[in-house]
Design a protein around this motif. Structure first.
Motif, PDB file in Angstrom:
ATOM      1  N   PHE A 122      21.826   6.529  42.921  1.00 11.64           N
ATOM      2  CA  PHE A 122      22.001   7.568  43.951  1.00 11.64           C
ATOM      3  C   PHE A 122      21.863   8.972  43.365  1.00 11.64           C
ATOM      4  O   PHE A 122      21.713   9.938  44.114  1.00 11.64           O
ATOM      5  N   LEU A 123      21.916   9.081  42.035  1.00 11.08           N
ATOM      6  CA  LEU A 123      21.712  10.392  41.413  1.00 11.08           C
ATOM      7  C   LEU A 123      20.218  10.650  41.261  1.00 11.08           C
ATOM      8  O   LEU A 123      19.487   9.798  40.765  1.00 11.08           O
ATOM      9  N   PRO A 124      19.741  11.830  41.651  1.00  8.57           N
ATOM     10  CA  PRO A 124      18.317  12.137  41.502  1.00  8.57           C
ATOM     11  C   PRO A 124      17.967  12.385  40.038  1.00  8.57           C
ATOM     12  O   PRO A 124      18.847  12.620  39.200  1.00  8.57           O
ATOM     13  N   SER A 125      16.675  12.356  39.733  1.00  6.02           N
ATOM     14  CA  SER A 125      16.252  12.643  38.358  1.00  6.02           C
ATOM     15  C   SER A 125      16.654  14.044  37.937  1.00  6.02           C
ATOM     16  O   SER A 125      16.826  14.324  36.749  1.00  6.02           O
ATOM     17  N   GLU A 126      16.831  14.940  38.915  1.00  5.45           N
ATOM     18  CA  GLU A 126      17.263  16.302  38.597  1.00  5.45           C
ATOM     19  C   GLU A 126      18.631  16.326  37.926  1.00  5.45           C
ATOM     20  O   GLU A 126      18.953  17.268  37.207  1.00  5.45           O
ATOM     21  N   ALA A 127      19.441  15.305  38.178  1.00  9.96           N
ATOM     22  CA  ALA A 127      20.739  15.242  37.501  1.00  9.96           C
ATOM     23  C   ALA A 127      20.545  15.047  36.007  1.00  9.96           C
ATOM     24  O   ALA A 127      21.178  15.724  35.191  1.00  9.96           O
ATOM     25  N   ALA A 128      19.656  14.130  35.635  1.00 12.00           N
ATOM     26  CA  ALA A 128      19.342  13.962  34.214  1.00 12.00           C
ATOM     27  C   ALA A 128      18.734  15.240  33.653  1.00 12.00           C
ATOM     28  O   ALA A 128      19.096  15.691  32.556  1.00 12.00           O
ATOM     29  N   ASP A 129      17.819  15.854  34.396  1.00 15.68           N
ATOM     30  CA  ASP A 129      17.188  17.102  33.941  1.00 15.68           C
ATOM     31  C   ASP A 129      18.218  18.189  33.654  1.00 15.68           C
ATOM     32  O   ASP A 129      18.025  19.015  32.765  1.00 15.68           O
ATOM     33  N   SER A 130      19.292  18.195  34.413  1.00 21.01           N
ATOM     34  CA  SER A 130      20.280  19.267  34.313  1.00 21.01           C
ATOM     35  C   SER A 130      21.234  19.111  33.142  1.00 21.01           C
ATOM     36  O   SER A 130      21.885  20.090  32.745  1.00 21.01           O
TER      37      SER A 130
END
Length: 199
Positions: A122-130
Protein backbone atom coordinates in the motif's frame (compact mmCIF):
# COMPACT_ATOMS: atom_id res chain seq x y z
CA UNK A 1 12.94 15.15 16.76
CA UNK A 2 13.28 18.94 16.60
CA UNK A 3 14.09 19.28 20.32
CA UNK A 4 17.03 16.90 20.02
CA UNK A 5 18.28 18.63 16.87
CA UNK A 6 18.11 22.03 18.55
CA UNK A 7 19.89 20.65 21.60
CA UNK A 8 22.66 19.35 19.31
CA UNK A 9 22.98 22.79 17.79
CA UNK A 10 23.23 24.40 21.22
CA UNK A 11 25.76 22.06 22.78
CA UNK A 12 27.50 19.74 20.29
CA UNK A 13 30.30 20.26 17.80
CA UNK A 14 28.43 18.44 15.06
CA UNK A 15 25.45 16.29 14.21
CA UNK A 16 24.65 13.25 12.07
CA UNK A 17 21.20 13.69 10.56
CA UNK A 18 19.15 10.58 9.77
CA UNK A 19 15.70 11.49 8.48
CA UNK A 20 15.74 9.79 5.09
CA UNK A 21 16.52 11.74 1.94
CA UNK A 22 13.44 13.81 1.17
CA UNK A 23 14.56 17.46 0.83
CA UNK A 24 11.78 18.70 3.11
CA UNK A 25 12.91 16.47 5.97
CA UNK A 26 16.63 17.12 5.55
CA UNK A 27 15.99 20.85 5.20
CA UNK A 28 13.83 20.91 8.32
CA UNK A 29 16.46 19.03 10.32
CA UNK A 30 19.18 21.45 9.21
CA UNK A 31 16.95 24.39 10.18
CA UNK A 32 16.43 23.01 13.68
CA UNK A 33 20.14 22.49 14.23
CA UNK A 34 20.88 25.99 13.00
CA UNK A 35 18.24 27.39 15.33
CA UNK A 36 19.99 25.71 18.24
CA UNK A 37 23.35 27.12 17.16
CA UNK A 38 21.82 30.59 16.98
CA UNK A 39 20.22 30.21 20.40
CA UNK A 40 23.61 29.34 21.87
CA UNK A 41 25.27 32.36 20.30
CA UNK A 42 28.06 30.18 18.91
CA UNK A 43 29.91 30.56 15.65
CA UNK A 44 28.18 28.26 13.12
CA UNK A 45 31.33 27.95 11.02
CA UNK A 46 32.80 25.53 13.55
CA UNK A 47 29.82 23.16 13.44
CA UNK A 48 29.97 19.93 11.39
CA UNK A 49 27.01 18.38 9.57
CA UNK A 50 26.81 14.74 8.57
CA UNK A 51 24.11 12.76 6.77
CA UNK A 52 23.11 9.11 7.20
CA UNK A 53 20.84 7.51 4.59
CA UNK A 54 19.79 3.86 4.56
CA UNK A 55 20.96 2.34 1.29
CA UNK A 56 19.43 -0.67 -0.46
CA UNK A 57 21.93 -1.75 -3.11
CA UNK A 58 20.00 -4.62 -4.70
CA UNK A 59 19.96 -5.25 -8.44
CA UNK A 60 16.49 -6.83 -8.62
CA UNK A 61 14.09 -3.83 -8.80
CA UNK A 62 11.14 -5.57 -7.16
CA UNK A 63 13.22 -6.84 -4.24
CA UNK A 64 14.90 -3.46 -3.82
CA UNK A 65 11.52 -1.73 -3.71
CA UNK A 66 10.16 -4.17 -1.14
CA UNK A 67 13.15 -3.54 1.11
CA UNK A 68 12.84 0.21 0.52
CA UNK A 69 9.21 0.12 1.60
CA UNK A 70 10.15 -1.74 4.77
CA UNK A 71 12.78 0.85 5.65
CA UNK A 72 10.35 3.69 4.93
CA UNK A 73 7.79 2.03 7.20
CA UNK A 74 10.33 2.07 10.01
CA UNK A 75 10.65 5.82 9.71
CA UNK A 76 6.87 6.20 9.85
CA UNK A 77 6.69 3.95 12.89
CA UNK A 78 9.32 6.00 14.71
CA UNK A 79 8.48 9.57 13.60
CA UNK A 80 5.24 10.03 11.70
CA UNK A 81 5.88 13.69 11.04
CA UNK A 82 8.54 12.62 8.52
CA UNK A 83 5.82 11.12 6.32
CA UNK A 84 3.64 14.19 6.67
CA UNK A 85 6.47 16.54 5.78
CA UNK A 86 7.26 14.45 2.69
CA UNK A 87 3.63 14.57 1.58
CA UNK A 88 3.07 10.85 2.16
CA UNK A 89 0.18 9.03 3.79
CA UNK A 90 -0.13 5.64 5.47
CA UNK A 91 -3.18 3.85 4.08
CA UNK A 92 -2.71 0.34 5.43
CA UNK A 93 -2.84 -1.58 8.69
CA UNK A 94 -1.33 0.19 11.67
CA UNK A 95 2.37 -0.38 12.36
CA UNK A 96 1.43 -1.92 15.69
CA UNK A 97 -0.82 -4.47 13.99
CA UNK A 98 1.83 -5.37 11.42
CA UNK A 99 4.52 -5.78 14.07
CA UNK A 100 2.29 -7.94 16.18
CA UNK A 101 1.16 -10.24 13.38
CA UNK A 102 3.79 -10.41 10.63
CA UNK A 103 6.86 -8.15 10.95
CA UNK A 104 8.93 -8.84 14.04
CA UNK A 105 10.48 -7.34 16.05
CA UNK A 106 10.03 -4.18 13.96
CA UNK A 107 10.49 -2.85 10.45
CA UNK A 108 14.19 -2.02 10.60
CA UNK A 109 15.24 -5.16 12.45
CA UNK A 110 13.15 -7.92 10.91
CA UNK A 111 15.33 -10.64 9.40
CA UNK A 112 13.87 -10.70 5.87
CA UNK A 113 13.30 -7.09 4.85
CA UNK A 114 12.07 -8.05 1.39
CA UNK A 115 9.48 -10.46 2.77
CA UNK A 116 8.28 -7.72 5.15
CA UNK A 117 7.85 -5.43 2.16
CA UNK A 118 5.27 -7.82 0.70
CA UNK A 119 2.94 -6.64 3.49
CA UNK A 120 3.55 -2.98 2.63
CA UNK A 121 2.42 -2.77 -0.99
CA UNK A 122 0.00 0.00 0.00
CA UNK A 123 3.04 2.28 0.24
CA UNK A 124 3.92 3.96 -3.08
CA UNK A 125 7.43 3.82 -4.51
CA UNK A 126 7.71 7.47 -3.49
CA UNK A 127 7.91 6.28 0.11
CA UNK A 128 11.10 4.38 -0.67
CA UNK A 129 12.36 7.37 -2.68
CA UNK A 130 11.84 9.62 0.33
CA UNK A 131 13.79 7.56 2.84
CA UNK A 132 16.42 5.40 1.17
CA UNK A 133 18.84 5.16 -1.71
CA UNK A 134 17.57 2.05 -3.48
CA UNK A 135 18.07 -0.02 -6.61
CA UNK A 136 21.06 -1.16 -8.62
CA UNK A 137 24.39 0.60 -8.96
CA UNK A 138 23.20 3.25 -11.43
CA UNK A 139 20.08 4.07 -9.40
CA UNK A 140 21.94 4.38 -6.11
CA UNK A 141 24.65 6.54 -7.68
CA UNK A 142 22.05 8.84 -9.19
CA UNK A 143 20.03 9.17 -6.01
CA UNK A 144 23.12 9.91 -3.95
CA UNK A 145 24.19 12.62 -6.38
CA UNK A 146 20.70 14.12 -6.41
CA UNK A 147 20.70 14.42 -2.62
CA UNK A 148 24.28 15.64 -2.27
CA UNK A 149 23.86 18.26 -4.99
CA UNK A 150 20.75 19.70 -3.36
CA UNK A 151 21.41 23.06 -1.74
CA UNK A 152 20.68 22.65 1.96
CA UNK A 153 23.05 25.50 2.83
CA UNK A 154 25.55 23.23 4.57
CA UNK A 155 28.67 21.35 3.62
CA UNK A 156 28.41 17.69 4.52
CA UNK A 157 31.49 16.68 6.48
CA UNK A 158 30.42 13.04 6.43
CA UNK A 159 27.90 11.05 4.39
CA UNK A 160 27.11 7.51 5.49
CA UNK A 161 25.19 5.26 3.05
CA UNK A 162 24.07 2.87 5.77
CA UNK A 163 23.06 -0.68 4.86
CA UNK A 164 20.03 -2.16 6.60
CA UNK A 165 22.39 -4.91 7.82
CA UNK A 166 25.84 -6.35 7.25
CA UNK A 167 24.34 -8.28 4.36
CA UNK A 168 20.93 -9.17 2.99
CA UNK A 169 19.40 -12.60 3.60
CA UNK A 170 19.58 -13.48 -0.12
CA UNK A 171 23.34 -12.79 -0.25
CA UNK A 172 25.00 -16.18 0.09
CA UNK A 173 28.25 -15.30 -1.66
CA UNK A 174 30.14 -12.11 -2.42
CA UNK A 175 30.65 -9.47 -3.38
CA UNK A 176 28.56 -8.15 -0.53
CA UNK A 177 27.16 -4.67 0.06
CA UNK A 178 30.32 -3.12 1.53
CA UNK A 179 32.50 -4.35 -1.30
CA UNK A 180 30.08 -3.22 -3.99
CA UNK A 181 29.66 0.25 -2.50
CA UNK A 182 33.42 0.68 -2.21
CA UNK A 183 34.12 -0.50 -5.75
CA UNK A 184 31.06 0.33 -7.83
CA UNK A 185 29.27 3.28 -6.25
CA UNK A 186 31.36 5.57 -4.08
CA UNK A 187 34.30 6.21 -6.46
CA UNK A 188 31.89 7.31 -9.20
CA UNK A 189 29.99 9.56 -6.78
CA UNK A 190 33.21 11.19 -5.57
CA UNK A 191 34.38 11.71 -9.14
CA UNK A 192 31.06 13.28 -10.18
CA UNK A 193 31.21 15.64 -7.19
CA UNK A 194 34.89 16.38 -7.68
CA UNK A 195 35.77 15.45 -4.10
CA UNK A 196 37.83 12.82 -2.30
CA UNK A 197 35.37 12.86 0.61
CA UNK A 198 32.95 12.92 2.50
CA UNK A 199 31.50 9.77 0.93
Amino acid sequence: GPKTLRMAGRSADGVLIRVGRHPANIGYAVEQVRAGIEESGRDPSGFSFGLIVHTVLVDEPDRALRIGRTMAAGYYDHTRALFERAGLSWDGPSPEELKQETIRPDFHHTYDLAAAGEHLTFLPSEAADSFVFWGGVDEVRGQMLETLRHDFGVEWEMVVPQPPGARYPHETSGPFYMERMAREVLPAVREALGVSSPV
